[in-house]
Design a protein around this motif. Structure first.
Motif, PDB file in Angstrom:
ATOM      1  N   ALA A 619       0.842  -1.200   0.000  1.00 33.45           N
ATOM      2  CA  ALA A 619       0.000   0.000   0.000  1.00 33.45           C
ATOM      3  C   ALA A 619       0.875   1.248   0.000  1.00 33.45           C
ATOM      4  N   ASP A 620       1.881   1.253   0.859  1.00 35.62           N
ATOM      5  CA  ASP A 620       2.820   2.388   0.908  1.00 35.62           C
ATOM      6  C   ASP A 620       3.542   2.553  -0.418  1.00 35.62           C
ATOM      7  N   GLU A 621       4.014   1.428  -0.959  1.00 32.44           N
ATOM      8  CA  GLU A 621       4.804   1.481  -2.187  1.00 32.44           C
ATOM      9  C   GLU A 621       3.986   1.986  -3.374  1.00 32.44           C
ATOM     10  N   MET A 622       2.718   1.569  -3.453  1.00 30.39           N
ATOM     11  CA  MET A 622       1.901   2.020  -4.573  1.00 30.39           C
ATOM     12  C   MET A 622       1.635   3.505  -4.478  1.00 30.39           C
ATOM     13  N   GLU A 623       1.434   4.010  -3.285  1.00 33.43           N
ATOM     14  CA  GLU A 623       1.246   5.453  -3.131  1.00 33.43           C
ATOM     15  C   GLU A 623       2.518   6.211  -3.521  1.00 33.43           C
ATOM     16  N   ARG A 624       3.656   5.629  -3.230  1.00 27.36           N
ATOM     17  CA  ARG A 624       4.920   6.262  -3.643  1.00 27.36           C
ATOM     18  C   ARG A 624       5.059   6.260  -5.161  1.00 27.36           C
ATOM     19  N   LEU A 625       4.818   5.103  -5.786  1.00 29.38           N
ATOM     20  CA  LEU A 625       4.970   5.006  -7.232  1.00 29.38           C
ATOM     21  C   LEU A 625       3.930   5.845  -7.972  1.00 29.38           C
ATOM     22  N   ASP A 626       2.758   5.984  -7.374  1.00 33.52           N
ATOM     23  CA  ASP A 626       1.685   6.727  -8.034  1.00 33.52           C
ATOM     24  C   ASP A 626       2.028   8.203  -8.221  1.00 33.52           C
ATOM     25  N   GLN A 627       2.963   8.677  -7.454  1.00 36.26           N
ATOM     26  CA  GLN A 627       3.374  10.081  -7.603  1.00 36.26           C
ATOM     27  C   GLN A 627       4.147  10.303  -8.899  1.00 36.26           C
ATOM     28  N   GLY A 628       4.692   9.227  -9.454  1.00 36.77           N
ATOM     29  CA  GLY A 628       5.445   9.341 -10.693  1.00 36.77           C
ATOM     30  C   GLY A 628       6.705  10.174 -10.528  1.00 36.77           C
ATOM     31  N   TYR A 629       7.271  10.542 -11.678  1.00 37.37           N
ATOM     32  CA  TYR A 629       8.492  11.335 -11.686  1.00 37.37           C
ATOM     33  C   TYR A 629       8.341  12.441 -12.721  1.00 37.37           C
ATOM     34  N   ALA A 630       8.948  13.561 -12.435  1.00 36.61           N
ATOM     35  CA  ALA A 630       8.897  14.694 -13.372  1.00 36.61           C
ATOM     36  C   ALA A 630      10.312  15.058 -13.809  1.00 36.61           C
ATOM     37  N   TYR A 631      10.478  15.277 -15.123  1.00 38.57           N
ATOM     38  CA  TYR A 631      11.749  15.742 -15.684  1.00 38.57           C
ATOM     39  C   TYR A 631      11.425  16.901 -16.618  1.00 38.57           C
ATOM     40  N   ASP A 632      11.420  18.089 -16.077  1.00 37.29           N
ATOM     41  CA  ASP A 632      10.995  19.258 -16.847  1.00 37.29           C
ATOM     42  C   ASP A 632      12.190  20.071 -17.318  1.00 37.29           C
ATOM     43  N   LEU A 633      12.025  20.619 -18.540  1.00 32.63           N
ATOM     44  CA  LEU A 633      12.999  21.531 -19.126  1.00 32.63           C
ATOM     45  C   LEU A 633      12.266  22.801 -19.538  1.00 32.63           C
ATOM     46  N   PRO A 634      12.961  23.896 -19.787  1.00 29.80           N
ATOM     47  CA  PRO A 634      12.279  25.088 -20.320  1.00 29.80           C
ATOM     48  C   PRO A 634      11.534  24.747 -21.601  1.00 29.80           C
ATOM     49  N   GLY A 635      10.242  24.985 -21.578  1.00 31.27           N
ATOM     50  CA  GLY A 635       9.427  24.734 -22.761  1.00 31.27           C
ATOM     51  C   GLY A 635       8.937  23.315 -22.911  1.00 31.27           C
ATOM     52  N   GLU A 636       9.237  22.462 -21.937  1.00 34.80           N
ATOM     53  CA  GLU A 636       8.846  21.053 -22.086  1.00 34.80           C
ATOM     54  C   GLU A 636       8.608  20.428 -20.714  1.00 34.80           C
ATOM     55  N   THR A 637       7.523  19.649 -20.593  1.00 34.89           N
ATOM     56  CA  THR A 637       7.283  18.867 -19.367  1.00 34.89           C
ATOM     57  C   THR A 637       7.336  17.387 -19.712  1.00 34.89           C
ATOM     58  N   ASN A 638       7.889  16.618 -18.767  1.00 41.04           N
ATOM     59  CA  ASN A 638       7.998  15.168 -18.938  1.00 41.04           C
ATOM     60  C   ASN A 638       7.485  14.494 -17.677  1.00 41.04           C
ATOM     61  N   ARG A 639       6.558  13.586 -17.853  1.00 44.57           N
ATOM     62  CA  ARG A 639       5.993  12.859 -16.727  1.00 44.57           C
ATOM     63  C   ARG A 639       6.192  11.357 -16.941  1.00 44.57           C
ATOM     64  N   TYR A 640       6.761  10.721 -15.893  1.00 41.90           N
ATOM     65  CA  TYR A 640       6.976   9.266 -15.903  1.00 41.90           C
ATOM     66  C   TYR A 640       5.924   8.663 -14.974  1.00 41.90           C
ATOM     67  N   LEU A 641       4.995   7.897 -15.530  1.00 38.38           N
ATOM     68  CA  LEU A 641       3.848   7.388 -14.789  1.00 38.38           C
ATOM     69  C   LEU A 641       3.751   5.868 -14.931  1.00 38.38           C
ATOM     70  N   TYR A 642       2.916   5.272 -14.087  1.00 42.90           N
ATOM     71  CA  TYR A 642       2.680   3.827 -14.140  1.00 42.90           C
ATOM     72  C   TYR A 642       1.197   3.553 -14.321  1.00 42.90           C
ATOM     73  N   GLN A 643       0.910   2.481 -15.046  1.00 38.40           N
ATOM     74  CA  GLN A 643      -0.466   2.022 -15.186  1.00 38.40           C
ATOM     75  C   GLN A 643      -0.499   0.507 -14.995  1.00 38.40           C
TER      76      GLN A 643
END
Length: 999
Positions: A619-643
């Motif tokens: 339960a803890d781990e899924m809540e952690r993974l659900d936050q995903g990861y962000a790698y943003d640059l000027p002019g661009e957003t990147n989201r790393y997500l799980y399904q």
């Protein structure tokens, strides 16, 4: 009846009416202990090596740890070359800051060189000299010389026999026999001693000149609070023999107190024996209480009430306690409440409160005050003087070789002083020596603080009682694992037995599959039976058909879109509710595993803990993974997500019938997959109880389904189905490989490749090298090999022993195994229960018969005729390429192999197709490093058993033919049940994009 302390001054840290007199006496005693200190200072630069070693540790914590570890290992080293090599390995680490003299001693390149030999001789001699300061002798004759010297100084004695841990019934009998011989030798010697009134007489009464101190648990090798009745019966018989002989000889017997887990049962056994008519009028018997235990004041109240009932006093030896580190570590590792006070001052405060309570009830209990703290002894004397306590009812005690000046001062004031004198071989004596060294060098030690001449007012200040636990945050685990049941608590034992009784009254129920939220009738059923007694039917399990399997898959497909969209926090909340329900039903779940799985209670209860931990951890781990990861640059957003992947099939084994199906199932559910659980038919009732819990916790219909069925039909249909996205399996290599192959085939209409996670067993080895603690190694191998009758994928089936200790190790291994209790799983005394069914019994027996053609039988134990039992078997002279060394037997069969070098031992351990678990018992740093780097297993356990992995602490899983996939209970396990996605967005509009941090 228990006394209730109403006087506030009797509570630890309360007002003390004896304070002024305590301080006056303490100052006088302290002055005596500090005489001629300046002469010591002048001689400090000319100290002997043993003095230097002890002095250096006080100023260097890193050196203290490594030096004490080396001392612990030293008796096992058989040559000066080994001593020199280990000395360098322990003390050459970066964390150790060495004094220049010790650096010079270690300045050799070759352990076998003359400088290396000289270093070994110097240090070994120093340690032996150090040990002899605290150990009265290695033989009875040497101990007698020390005792007679003490008597010349007008000091009484009690003798404790140092020895190896009692892990076999042969050793338990030897322990009793050695004490009988010791009492005879001491009594014979005492007949030539001149009477010394100060210690041999009191109040016109002759006192026993001979006293021995014994450890109650050493009278029975399988002493276990869970088996309170059986342990009491076995121990009591030997205690009666000892006490009868002591009476014939006129010797006194004192019972030491050991680890906290044994305390309540120890007190209960002694109270019962000493109420028997034969022993009720004996006043030459004593028991110990440890003031560092939080409940020790209550124990003393109970002893006073008991003594009033008994009508004849016994002695209570009051000590601070010698196992603080061990008790703290054990409590942390088991997630139990800490039984000891966190601060030394709290122990001292409790000691003073207990001293007062004990001395103010001197009509019922005699007092023996054991401490090297001047204030603690002065407090006792102040009370004794104020109450005019008769000499027979009060004495002071110190340990041999410690607080000599204090003892001399106490004798000079006319008190009876008794010296606790351990004797025996230095090898088993090292554990005792380490405890004494820890006591002498700890920052909180009164002896050390006095040696450092701390201000008198600071040393003698009243000790303060802590108001809350001060356990360092570093000792608290990151993930709060649930605590196993502590069966040292009688209430927990009663709860377990009640659950078993209740379950037996409900046997024979039907357990139906759960499909699309409804329990369904089936055309085929199978009886689940008790492997300890196959005539006892636990329940009837409904087995689904292929048509019903198809219905379950279609229900999962229909439920998946909503479940995948359910927020991870809501899915986690359901799992946490399931964990809470398991915790509430812990005793019932354990009872069902005992009867349906043939798993003894001390094996079943931790499995409930593991299942609870899986729910909460994932339960803890899924809540952690659900936050995903962000790698943003000027002019661009990147989201790393799980399904989630989709539909998941869980195929679980019978040997961990709750923990493994729970772990695999809740991981899949946490990730958002619709999940079908097909459990092993042998333990289908336990899986049905898991189903009830998940439904009650709120799992929507179709999201989870319980689908017991035949593996050859239903199991194969689920694995091959094109709508199934993932199969998670634990079981045999044969079935696992078949699943892996079938899942790899792309079926018509299938638009994905199936993910397979498979754990497929092992041929696990433990290496025991020549530096190992053999007490620890034998116990660890026996537990790892024969716990749950060897039916764990992590069980030890091979032990590889260095040639130099091979015969010694095998002899103790055989006797330790022979001492195990074999019987029905529901008997509290049972350590080896049945195997799971008749097919397993037949297969294991066939493997044993085959083994007899290629190796030597060192032990083959009988087993009960009723039930599916196989007695433990140990083979020696096992060839590395034979069946015993290569094939997984999955039963209580252990192969012992010999290695000439540590490199050969590692090669033998790695010489199978499996790589699951492995262990090493060693106190050689380089061997430990080699095992860490080169032992090819997923879980390496060093100096502990190789079974019992705990969620988050020891994520579990292997490689090679032991399986494929990430480790269960680890930070990357859930990723297997998820598909990662990356979403990239260009957020520029006409060349414009906001840049964070720029105005």
């Amino acid at each position: 009846m228990v006394l209730h302390v109403s006087d506030p001054s009797l509570h630890p840290g309360g007002p003390n009416p004896y304070e002024n007199q305590t301080l006056a006496i303490a100052r006088e005693l302290l002055s005596a202990t500090r005489e001629k200190r300046s002469l010591f200072a002048q001689m400090r630069d000319q100290m002997r090596w043993d003095d230097k070693l002890l002095a250096w540790t006080m100023g260097n914590p890193g050196l203290r740890v490594q030096l004490f570890r080396f001392i612990d290992c030293l008796p096992a080293l058989r040559s000066n070359t080994e001593v020199a090599r280990h000395l360098q390995e322990y003390l050459s680490q970066e964390s150790v800051e060495l004094p220049s003299a010790l650096k010079g001693l270690l300045n050799f390149a070759d352990a076998s060189s003359l400088p290396g030999q000289a270093a070994a001789t110097t240090v070994k001699t120093a340690v032996e000299t150090l040990a002899r300061k605290y150990i009265a002798g290695e033989t009875v004759q040497q101990a007698l010389k020390s005792i007679e010297q003490l008597r010349k100084q007008r000091m009484a004695f009690t003798v404790d026999l140092l020895g190896e841990a009692v892990i076999t019934e042969t050793e338990a009998q030897q322990y009793l026999d050695r004490y009988l011989e010791l009492m005879q030798a001491l009594t014979t010697a005492s007949q030539r001693w001149s009477a010394i009134p100060q210690i041999d007489q009191a109040d016109g009464e002759a006192l026993p000149r001979v006293q021995v101190s014994v450890k109650l648990t050493a009278f029975y090798s399988q002493f276990d609070p869970l088996d309170a009745v059986g342990s009491q019966a076995r121990v009591s018989d030997r205690i009666r023999t000892l006490l009868r002989r002591a009476k014939e000889l006129g010797a006194a017997v004192h019972f030491d107190m050991e680890q906290y887990t044994y305390k309540d049962l120890t007190l209960a056994i002694l109270k019962q024996i000493l109420l028997e008519d034969e022993f009720r009028d004996r006043s030459d018997i004593g028991v110990t209480l440890q003031a560092y235990l939080r409940d020790s004041l209550t124990d003393l109240q109970g002893l006073i009430a008991w003594a009033k009932e008994r009508g004849c006093p016994v002695t209570v030896r009051l000590v601070k306690g010698a196992y603080w580190d061990q008790e703290t570590i054990k409590a942390v590792q088991h997630d139990w409440a800490h039984p000891v006070y966190s601060l030394k001052s709290s122990t001292d405060a409790n000691f003073e409160a207990m001293t007062r309570l004990l001395l103010e009830h001197h009509d019922y209990l005699y007092a023996a005050i054991g401490s090297h703290n001047v204030r603690s002894q002065a407090h006792a004397i102040a009370i004794a003087q104020a109450l005019k306590i008769p000499a027979r009812r009060f004495e002071l005690q110190v340990l041999y070789g410690m607080a000599d000046k204090l003892a001399d001062a106490l004798v000079g004031q006319g008190y009876r002083v008794r010296v606790y004198c351990p004797y025996g071989d230095l090898i088993p004596g090292m554990a005792y020596l380490i405890r004494r060294l820890l006591e002498n060098t700890a920052n909180s030690s009164f002896l050390r603080q006095n040696l450092e001449e701390r201000p008198v007012d600071d040393l003698l200040a009243p000790p303060a009682m802590e108001t809350q636990s001060h356990l360092p945050e570093t000792l608290k685990p990151a993930f709060p694992n649930v605590a196993d049941t502590d069966y040292a608590d009688a209430a927990e034992r009663d709860r377990a037995q009640t659950a078993l009784s209740n379950l037996r009254s409900q046997l024979g129920q039907s357990y139906l599959p759960l499909i699309d939220g409804q329990y369904r009738n089936t055309a085929e059923t199978i009886d689940s039976v008790n492997p300890s007694n196959p005539s006892e039917v636990i329940g009837t399990i409904g087995l689904i058909s292929i048509d019903q399997a198809e219905q379950a898959i279609q229900a999962a497909k229909a439920a998946f879109p909503a479940w995948r969209k359910t927020p991870a926090s809501e899915r986690a909340a359901i799992l946490r509710r399931a964990a809470d329900l398991m915790a509430e039903r812990r005793a019932d779940l354990s009872a069902l595993m005992v009867l349906e799985g043939g798993k003894a209670l001390h094996q079943a209860d931790p499995e409930v803990s593991e299942a609870i931990d899986f729910c909460r951890y994932y339960a803890d781990e899924m809540e952690r993974l659900d936050q995903g990861y962000a790698y943003d640059l000027p002019g661009e957003t990147n989201r790393y997500l799980y399904q989630p992947r989709g539909i998941s099939v869980i195929i679980s084994p019978w040997n961990f019938p709750l923990a493994i199906p729970t772990g695999m199932t809740v991981a899949s559910l946490a990730a958002g997959n619709c999940t079908l659980l097909k459990p092993a038919n042998s333990t289908g009732a336990i899986a049905a109880k898991l189903t009830e819990i998940l439904v009650e916790a709120g799992i929507p219909k179709g999201v989870f389904q319980y689908v017991p069925g035949r593996g050859s039909t239903v199991g194969s249909h689920l694995v091959q189905h094109p709508d199934v996205h993932m199969i998670t399996f634990t079981g045999s290599q044969e079935v696992g490989c078949q699943i892996y192959a079938e899942a790899a085939v792309l079926r018509p209409g299938q638009k994905h490749l199936k993910r397979v996670v498979a754990e497929m067993g092992g041929k696990n080895a433990i290496i025991v090298d020549e530096s190992a603690d053999l007490d620890q190694a034998v116990q660890g191998v026996v537990y790892s090999a024969f716990g749950y009758s060897g039916q764990k994928c992590s069980a030890c089936s091979r032990v590889i022993v260095m040639a130099s200790i091979y015969d010694t190790f095998v002899a103790r291994l055989v006797e330790a195994t022979r001492s195990l209790n074999i019987g029905p799983a529901d008997q509290p005394s049972t350590q080896v229960g049945p195997v799971i069914d008749a097919a397993a019994q037949s297969r294991i027996r066939e493997a044993i018969a085959q083994g007899k053609t290629e190796a030597t039988v060192a032990l083959e134990m009988d087993a009960p005729d009723t039930g599916y039992f196989v007695g433990p078997v140990i083979f020696t002279d096992v060839p590395p390429t034979g069946r015993l060394a290569q094939e997984e037997i999955f039963g209580p069969v252990l192969a012992v192999m010999k290695a000439e070098t540590f490199g050969e031992a590692i090669a033998l351990a790695n010489g199978t197709a499996y790589a699951l678990t492995g262990g090493l018992y060693s106190r050689t740093p380089s061997h430990i490093a080699q095992a860490e780097a080169g032992f090819e297993v997923g879980n390496v356990y060093i100096n502990r058993s190789i079974t019992g992995a705990i969620v988050s602490r020891q994520p579990f899983g292997g490689f090679k033919l032991s399986g494929v996939g990430s480790k269960a209970g680890g930070p990357d396990y859930l990723m297997q049940f998820l598909e990662p996605r990356v979403i990239t967005e260009n957020v520029q509009r006409q060349g414009f994009a906001p840049i964070e941090g720029v105005e």
